[in-house]
Design a protein around this motif. Structure first.
Motif, PDB file in Angstrom:
ATOM      1  N   LEU A  70     -24.723   0.242  21.826  1.00 48.34           N
ATOM      2  CA  LEU A  70     -24.451   0.372  23.250  1.00 48.34           C
ATOM      3  C   LEU A  70     -22.958   0.255  23.542  1.00 48.34           C
ATOM      4  CD1 LEU A  70     -26.021   0.432  26.073  1.00 48.34           C
ATOM      5  CD2 LEU A  70     -25.680  -2.042  26.115  1.00 48.34           C
ATOM      6  N   VAL A  71     -22.528   1.072  24.496  1.00 45.64           N
ATOM      7  CA  VAL A  71     -21.193   0.929  25.057  1.00 45.64           C
ATOM      8  C   VAL A  71     -21.372   0.372  26.471  1.00 45.64           C
ATOM      9  CG1 VAL A  71     -19.344   2.283  26.131  1.00 45.64           C
ATOM     10  CG2 VAL A  71     -19.936   2.657  23.735  1.00 45.64           C
ATOM     11  N   LEU A  72     -20.655  -0.698  26.776  1.00 44.82           N
ATOM     12  CA  LEU A  72     -20.779  -1.317  28.104  1.00 44.82           C
ATOM     13  C   LEU A  72     -19.412  -1.348  28.777  1.00 44.82           C
ATOM     14  CD1 LEU A  72     -22.720  -4.590  28.932  1.00 44.82           C
ATOM     15  CD2 LEU A  72     -20.450  -4.199  29.857  1.00 44.82           C
ATOM     16  N   LEU A  73     -19.391  -0.934  30.030  1.00 44.63           N
ATOM     17  CA  LEU A  73     -18.153  -1.044  30.808  1.00 44.63           C
ATOM     18  C   LEU A  73     -18.462  -1.779  32.101  1.00 44.63           C
ATOM     19  CD1 LEU A  73     -15.109  -0.220  31.286  1.00 44.63           C
ATOM     20  CD2 LEU A  73     -16.005   1.799  32.483  1.00 44.63           C
ATOM     21  N   THR A  74     -17.562  -2.686  32.469  1.00 47.51           N
ATOM     22  CA  THR A  74     -17.675  -3.386  33.740  1.00 47.51           C
ATOM     23  C   THR A  74     -16.962  -2.537  34.786  1.00 47.51           C
ATOM     24  OG1 THR A  74     -17.411  -5.353  32.383  1.00 47.51           O
ATOM     25  CG2 THR A  74     -17.380  -5.661  34.776  1.00 47.51           C
ATOM     26  N   HIS A  75     -17.728  -2.005  35.721  1.00 44.12           N
ATOM     27  CA  HIS A  75     -17.149  -1.057  36.673  1.00 44.12           C
ATOM     28  C   HIS A  75     -15.999  -1.710  37.432  1.00 44.12           C
ATOM     29  CE1 HIS A  75     -18.054   2.373  39.761  1.00 44.12           C
ATOM     30  NE2 HIS A  75     -17.087   2.674  38.939  1.00 44.12           N
ATOM     31  N   VAL A  76     -16.312  -2.841  38.074  1.00 50.05           N
ATOM     32  CA  VAL A  76     -15.268  -3.694  38.651  1.00 50.05           C
ATOM     33  C   VAL A  76     -15.516  -5.098  38.111  1.00 50.05           C
ATOM     34  CG1 VAL A  76     -14.541  -4.881  40.765  1.00 50.05           C
ATOM     35  CG2 VAL A  76     -14.761  -2.392  40.739  1.00 50.05           C
ATOM     36  N   ASP A  77     -14.488  -5.692  37.537  1.00 42.97           N
ATOM     37  CA  ASP A  77     -14.692  -7.018  36.954  1.00 42.97           C
ATOM     38  C   ASP A  77     -14.563  -8.105  38.011  1.00 42.97           C
ATOM     39  OD1 ASP A  77     -11.893  -8.610  36.637  1.00 42.97           O
ATOM     40  OD2 ASP A  77     -11.579  -6.438  36.649  1.00 42.97           O
ATOM     41  N   GLY A  78     -15.115  -9.266  37.710  1.00 45.00           N
ATOM     42  CA  GLY A  78     -15.164 -10.359  38.682  1.00 45.00           C
ATOM     43  C   GLY A  78     -13.962 -11.269  38.635  1.00 45.00           C
ATOM     44  N   ASN A  79     -13.002 -10.944  37.801  1.00 41.56           N
ATOM     45  CA  ASN A  79     -11.835 -11.804  37.676  1.00 41.56           C
ATOM     46  C   ASN A  79     -10.624 -11.226  38.410  1.00 41.56           C
ATOM     47  OD1 ASN A  79     -10.642 -14.156  36.872  1.00 41.56           O
ATOM     48  ND2 ASN A  79     -10.078 -13.396  34.844  1.00 41.56           N
ATOM     49  N   PHE A  80     -10.339  -9.947  38.149  1.00 41.70           N
ATOM     50  CA  PHE A  80      -9.176  -9.313  38.786  1.00 41.70           C
ATOM     51  C   PHE A  80      -9.579  -8.279  39.826  1.00 41.70           C
ATOM     52  CE2 PHE A  80      -8.073 -10.405  34.369  1.00 41.70           C
ATOM     53  CZ  PHE A  80      -7.154 -11.398  34.634  1.00 41.70           C
ATOM     54  N   GLY A  81     -10.857  -7.915  39.830  1.00 41.41           N
ATOM     55  CA  GLY A  81     -11.286  -6.885  40.769  1.00 41.41           C
ATOM     56  C   GLY A  81     -10.686  -5.525  40.426  1.00 41.41           C
ATOM     57  N   ASN A  82     -10.498  -5.260  39.137  1.00 42.21           N
ATOM     58  CA  ASN A  82      -9.988  -3.951  38.711  1.00 42.21           C
ATOM     59  C   ASN A  82     -11.122  -2.932  38.648  1.00 42.21           C
ATOM     60  OD1 ASN A  82      -7.375  -4.861  38.388  1.00 42.21           O
ATOM     61  ND2 ASN A  82      -7.529  -5.113  36.153  1.00 42.21           N
TER      62      ASN A  82
END
Lengths: 381, 381
Positions: free
Chosen positions: B157-169
């Motif tokens: 699996l490839v997983l990407l965090t669309h918007v992360d919870g730390n920087f909001g990128n």
């Protein structure tokens, strides 16, 4: 996309007497409704979280965990999304793939599905008697375990359904607990229909694990459950993440982050009290059985009832349905006219019901209503 | 056992402006609150169930599943208990034990914990730039996948965090989707901070799976989430039980049986509308950043902001805290006096916040309040 269908979502049955056994234990007391008003927003339980949901002090989740453990007499408690999720957590954390688990033939479908998800084999313990009691042969656990031992199978877990959802039979859990202990196999008791309705003592019955359901039997909004476990299995059930040492792996960090947990907590004083009145509930159930059997219903399962969930064979309903133009739906419709729901529409050969938590007045009203429907139908035909 | 602590459970912060980014997307509209009143009892969602929760017609859960799939442009949707549970379901059903999954260094802790629970290995894709943007090197997915291929590792699996919870990128998901597609590896996009706040199109970004969170970003009470998936993976994600062919194994039959699902459904028309106003939300966020940077805050993460979650470096707060007798708590306390909460108490070096969903008036009030606190403190010291 017609978004109008999501506006004014309405529950037509809200104010009616609901005889569905999965509904009766989940009705909220006022105290829980008030708490909902406070905490309905998304992550509102987590205002004062310092990293682990079940250690939050305000609201008093941390203390609640301890009080629940005392309530069911187990060493530790964790919150789950429900009994089924608790069963999967136990199976996934303490069993190896392809292990065998031994369970009773009356086990809930979720016990099988949890085992399937955890890639385990299932062996059933059958009945001491089939029709009409469908009583589980509790001593049969010994034989099944012996046989698996002879075949060199690795048994990872013994599971017993404390009260099953089909016949409402209460099993003597201690018997199975002793057998499991003797064989050195961990013992899980599924208390979805018992914890929150009647007294349950985990140590007394030698359970290593207890799962319970908030929405089914603890006066909580779904989905919420609890998993109680003994100290011996703490390292497996509550195993921490390597990279995030505060987080427990099987609970994915935090399980129930929200409203159902609040209702479970707010209902707890009410649940603690109602469990003490279990004898009175049994009286209501036995009264129901006695009265309905006079009308031609026949109670299935163990007699006398030791739980509020009752299954009846109802040849009288079947007979009426053949002559009524509404066919099998006459019973559902006649009950609904009288403000009573929760009986499966269209079914006439067997019906399940529960009067748990109803006032005596209401129990009598249910009995009188059914009596009226049957006598009236007989008269008309 | 002191049961009084469970009486009158109260949320002190209920009426205040809450800047905590995990809170802002989960605030319920009136429509959802009304629905709660209808469906708060335990299993009340299941009055008209004929065996599978997500096929219930009344309330319109079955239709809702289809509308949600259209909303995120995926073939199918299932309900989960939250984004983390969705990630575990994907990993557990499509990966083999010891497979590798590739994820971004900004991934949420639950992505790691879900992988740990599914017994998978994790390899991170790092930053294109660390301080101050912490921008993920999206092209790096290619390199990491190539290396694993060279080492004969099986990537599940490839997983990407669309918007992360730390920087909001916000990450350009399509880039990673294309890389994954080229390599023939399934692609999961974690949209816990995006679906329900901003438009997300699963097919456009070539996602095989999308997980989202009701309580975090879809104006629902927790715990509830959705898992969207493509037809190609239907047989694995929605695999049925052998013994109970109507029940899906990974969802243990039914996942979210209760209140949070009702709120998700009742909030849906509101969510569909608010997503269209995402540009306006970005304007508010950028205004906040602009004004607070004038006061000595420094926005971390990608500039300009493309999401409402903002992390600031706040040397000015740190400076004041050294001289204020309340130490680091002065900021929390001063904000609270002004009816604003959600900033971590005691923290002064960095703060996270969001003004998502606040009225412009409120955003300006937040800015003015922070301005006042800082100027006042400077003046006093």
């Amino acid at each position: 996309m017609n978004l109008d269908i999501y506006k004014n979502l309405h529950r037509a049955n809200r104010e009616l007497i609901n005889l569905n056994p999965i509904q009766r234990g989940g009705i909220l007391p006022t105290e829980a409704k008030k708490a909902i008003y406070e905490f309905w927003d998304g992550y509102s339980v987590c205002d004062f979280c310092s990293g682990k949901l079940d250690e939050i002090q305000n609201p008093p989740i941390c203390k609640f965990k301890e009080d629940l453990a005392e309530f069911i007499n187990m060493d530790f408690v964790r919150f789950t999304h429900g009994a089924r999720e608790g069963k999967f957590i136990v199976m996934h954390s303490i069993c190896e793939e392809n292990d065998y688990i031994v369970l009773d033939k009356n086990a809930h479908y979720t016990s099988y599905v949890a085992a399937e998800r955890a890639k385990l084999n299932v062996v059933e313990v059958g009945y001491e008697e089939e029709y009409p009691t469908y009583k589980i042969n509790l001593e049969g656990y010994k034989e099944v375990l012996d046989n698996l031992e002879d075949e060199n199978k690795n048994v990872g877990l013994v599971l017993l359904t404390h009260v099953d959802g089909n016949f409402g039979n209460l099993n003597d859990a201690k018997k199975v607990g002793k057998i499991a202990k003797k064989k050195g196999v961990p013992f899980l008791l599924n208390c979805a229909y018992t914890v929150g309705r009647m007294p349950v003592d985990g140590k007394e019955v030698k359970a290593d694990f207890i799962v319970a359901s908030g929405h089914k039997s603890m006066a909580a909004s779904g989905p919420i459950g609890i998993l109680g476990f003994s100290e011996e299995f703490e390292d497996k059930i509550a195993k921490r993440s390597e990279k995030f040492p505060i987080k427990e792996i099987e609970f994915l960090g935090c399980t129930s982050r929200g409203l159902p947990l609040i209702t479970l907590m707010a209902s707890f004083p009410y649940v603690v009290e109602r469990v003490k009145r279990w004898d009175e509930e049994l009286k209501k159930t036995r009264y129901l059985v006695e009265e309905l059997e006079k009308l031609g219903f026949k109670q299935l399962g163990i007699k006398p009832k030791e739980h509020d969930l009752v299954k009846f064979e109802t040849p009288i309903l079947d007979e009426i349905s053949k002559k009524d133009k509404r066919k099998g739906y006459f019973f559902y419709e006649e009950l609904k006219k009288r403000g009573i729901v929760g009986i499966k529409p269209g079914v006439t050969k067997e019906v399940k019901m529960s009067v748990y938590g109803l006032e005596w007045e209401q129990v009598k009203y249910v009995v009188e209503s059914i009596k009226e429907i049957i006598l009236q139908s007989h008269h008309t035909l």
